[in-house]
Enzyme design. Structure first.
Site, mmCIF file in Angstrom:
data_model
loop_
_atom_site.group_PDB
_atom_site.id
_atom_site.type_symbol
_atom_site.label_atom_id
_atom_site.label_comp_id
_atom_site.label_asym_id
_atom_site.label_seq_id
_atom_site.Cartn_x
_atom_site.Cartn_y
_atom_site.Cartn_z
ATOM 1 N N SER A 149 4.084 1.315 7.984
ATOM 2 C CA SER A 149 3.775 2.645 7.437
ATOM 3 C C SER A 149 3.035 3.471 8.485
ATOM 4 O O SER A 149 3.150 4.693 8.523
ATOM 5 C CB SER A 149 2.912 2.506 6.184
ATOM 6 O OG SER A 149 3.539 1.645 5.256
ATOM 7 N N MET A 203 0.843 -1.200 0.000
ATOM 8 C CA MET A 203 0.000 0.000 0.000
ATOM 9 C C MET A 203 0.881 1.254 0.000
ATOM 10 O O MET A 203 0.396 2.355 0.274
ATOM 11 C CB MET A 203 -0.938 -0.007 1.210
ATOM 12 C CG MET A 203 -1.907 -1.194 1.169
ATOM 13 S SD MET A 203 -3.443 -0.889 2.037
ATOM 14 C CE MET A 203 -2.846 -0.618 3.692
ATOM 15 N N HIS A 227 9.122 -3.434 3.537
ATOM 16 C CA HIS A 227 8.722 -3.654 2.140
ATOM 17 C C HIS A 227 9.946 -3.982 1.287
ATOM 18 O O HIS A 227 9.904 -4.887 0.436
ATOM 19 C CB HIS A 227 8.080 -2.397 1.546
ATOM 20 C CG HIS A 227 6.831 -1.937 2.235
ATOM 21 N ND1 HIS A 227 6.764 -0.786 2.984
ATOM 22 C CD2 HIS A 227 5.581 -2.476 2.270
ATOM 23 C CE1 HIS A 227 5.538 -0.619 3.433
ATOM 24 N NE2 HIS A 227 4.799 -1.632 3.023
HETATM 25 P P1 AMP Z 1 1.425 -2.937 3.460
HETATM 26 O O1 AMP Z 1 1.990 -1.882 2.557
HETATM 27 O O2 AMP Z 1 1.383 -2.542 4.894
HETATM 28 O O3 AMP Z 1 0.140 -3.512 2.939
HETATM 29 O O4 AMP Z 1 2.466 -4.154 3.421
HETATM 30 C C1 AMP Z 1 2.861 -4.744 2.200
HETATM 31 C C2 AMP Z 1 3.646 -5.994 2.509
HETATM 32 O O5 AMP Z 1 4.789 -5.665 3.286
HETATM 33 C C3 AMP Z 1 2.855 -7.022 3.322
HETATM 34 O O6 AMP Z 1 3.168 -8.326 2.849
HETATM 35 C C4 AMP Z 1 3.371 -6.795 4.711
HETATM 36 O O7 AMP Z 1 3.272 -7.938 5.536
HETATM 37 C C5 AMP Z 1 4.829 -6.484 4.432
HETATM 38 N N1 AMP Z 1 5.415 -5.768 5.567
HETATM 39 C C6 AMP Z 1 4.943 -4.655 6.185
HETATM 40 N N2 AMP Z 1 5.736 -4.323 7.237
HETATM 41 C C7 AMP Z 1 6.707 -5.267 7.292
HETATM 42 C C8 AMP Z 1 7.820 -5.491 8.150
HETATM 43 N N3 AMP Z 1 8.082 -4.687 9.177
HETATM 44 N N4 AMP Z 1 8.606 -6.560 7.919
HETATM 45 C C9 AMP Z 1 8.342 -7.398 6.875
HETATM 46 N N5 AMP Z 1 7.312 -7.236 6.033
HETATM 47 C C10 AMP Z 1 6.502 -6.176 6.226
#
Ligand code: AMP
Length: 283
Positions: free
Chosen positions: A185, A29, A36
């Site tokens: 985020s 996102m 990420h």
């Molecule tokens: P989001 O943008 O929050 O939807 O996350 C996109 C992807 O990044 C998802 O697969 C999340 O699980 C992964 N993600 C977010 N934060 C972390 C983190 N701290 N460590 C590893 N993966 C993450």
């Protein structure tokens, strides 16, 4: 790096790529951080070509959640992805993803009801739906998901299995700040004081982990320890502290070999989640 906004353009690129290349896909996102980027790096290792999507998916936010104020910075994200040598950034528009008359949703039953599903009604249906759509658009061989969102990962794994989707899901470990706070985020919402308080979530996870390593198996006692730890943090409100089966996400009474310790809490207006796998055979 190619920037693609149109669904059809992404699909026809994917068709061409698939003829001779393995496609790795990282759905996000946006408002990217090292968490990420760790997924992106894993994709660069495993696949010939990496596609990252940035899409703040409206249907996974409840009516009183933070869809409007979710942090966005396309130029910053684009620069970060260029530095990682990402091949394609897919940045679709809401109107094309969910046009007038859109009616189809993917629901992964049961697993979506536990943990975050208890309070975030409809959230995982929104997640499963957008991921299914993105898989049909990007046509990846591998897709990378963080263990930070453990329940999301299990739901996507289940969906892929149940719907016979031809993609391998790769789970990637949670990336943390130096002091232990899981990157998110949403950390950008925190004031310096709230940021200090947020660190206690990791403190509670580690406290329970060491109690578990000392031999405590009783979930009620382990959870109580985390509750006590967090109760002393002023302005932190616990939504849940659970220890569940790592696959089914059903509540456990005792942790034998392994269990997932998951915490969700509120610090001011910010909801944060974190988790750790308790495993007997780990150092
Ligand atoms: P989001 O943008 O929050 O939807 O996350 C996109 C992807 O990044 C998802 O697969 C999340 O699980 C992964 N993600 C977010 N934060 C972390 C983190 N701290 N460590 C590893 N993966 C993450």
């Amino acid at each position: 790096m190619l920037i693609v906004r149109k669904i059809q353009e992404m699909q026809s690129l994917a068709n061409d790529f698939r003829k001779e290349k393995k496609i790795g896909f990282v759905p996000t996102m946006g408002f990217l951080h090292e968490g990420h980027l760790s997924l992106v790096r894993r994709s660069k290792e495993m696949a010939d070509l990496t596609v990252v999507s940035i899409f703040v998916n409206p249907i996974q936010f409840g009516p009183n959640e933070d869809f409007e104020r979710y942090p966005r910075d396309f130029e910053r994200d684009r620069t970060l992805l260029e530095k990682e040598n990402v091949d394609v950034l897919f940045y679709p528009q809401i109107e094309e993803m969910y046009p007038e008359g859109y009616r189809t949703y993917v629901k992964v039953t049961e697993i979506e009801d536990y943990l975050c599903g208890r309070t975030r009604k409809g959230h995982f249906q929104g997640v499963a739906t957008v991921v299914a759509k993105l898989f049909n658009i990007v046509k990846p061989h591998f897709a990378f998901f963080g263990e930070k969102d453990y329940q999301q990962l299990k739901i996507i794994e289940r969906m892929v299995k149940d719907l016979n989707m031809d993609v391998t899901i790769v789970a990637c470990p949670t990336v943390r700040e130096e002091d232990g706070l899981a990157m998110s985020s949403r950390n950008s919402y925190l004031s310096p004081d709230e940021r200090r308080k947020a660190l206690n979530i990791y403190g509670a996870l580690k406290r329970v982990q060491s109690l578990f390593m000392e031999g405590e198996k009783n979930v009620a006692k382990l959870v109580e320890e985390a509750r006590r730890f967090l109760a002393s943090v002023e302005g932190l409100e616990i939504e849940y502290i659970s220890i569940v089966d790592c696959e089914t996400l059903k509540d456990l009474e005792f942790v034998e070999e392994s269990g997932l310790l998951a915490i969700a809490c509120w610090i001011g207006k910010t909801r944060l989640i974190d988790n750790i796998v308790l495993r007997r055979d780990k150092r």
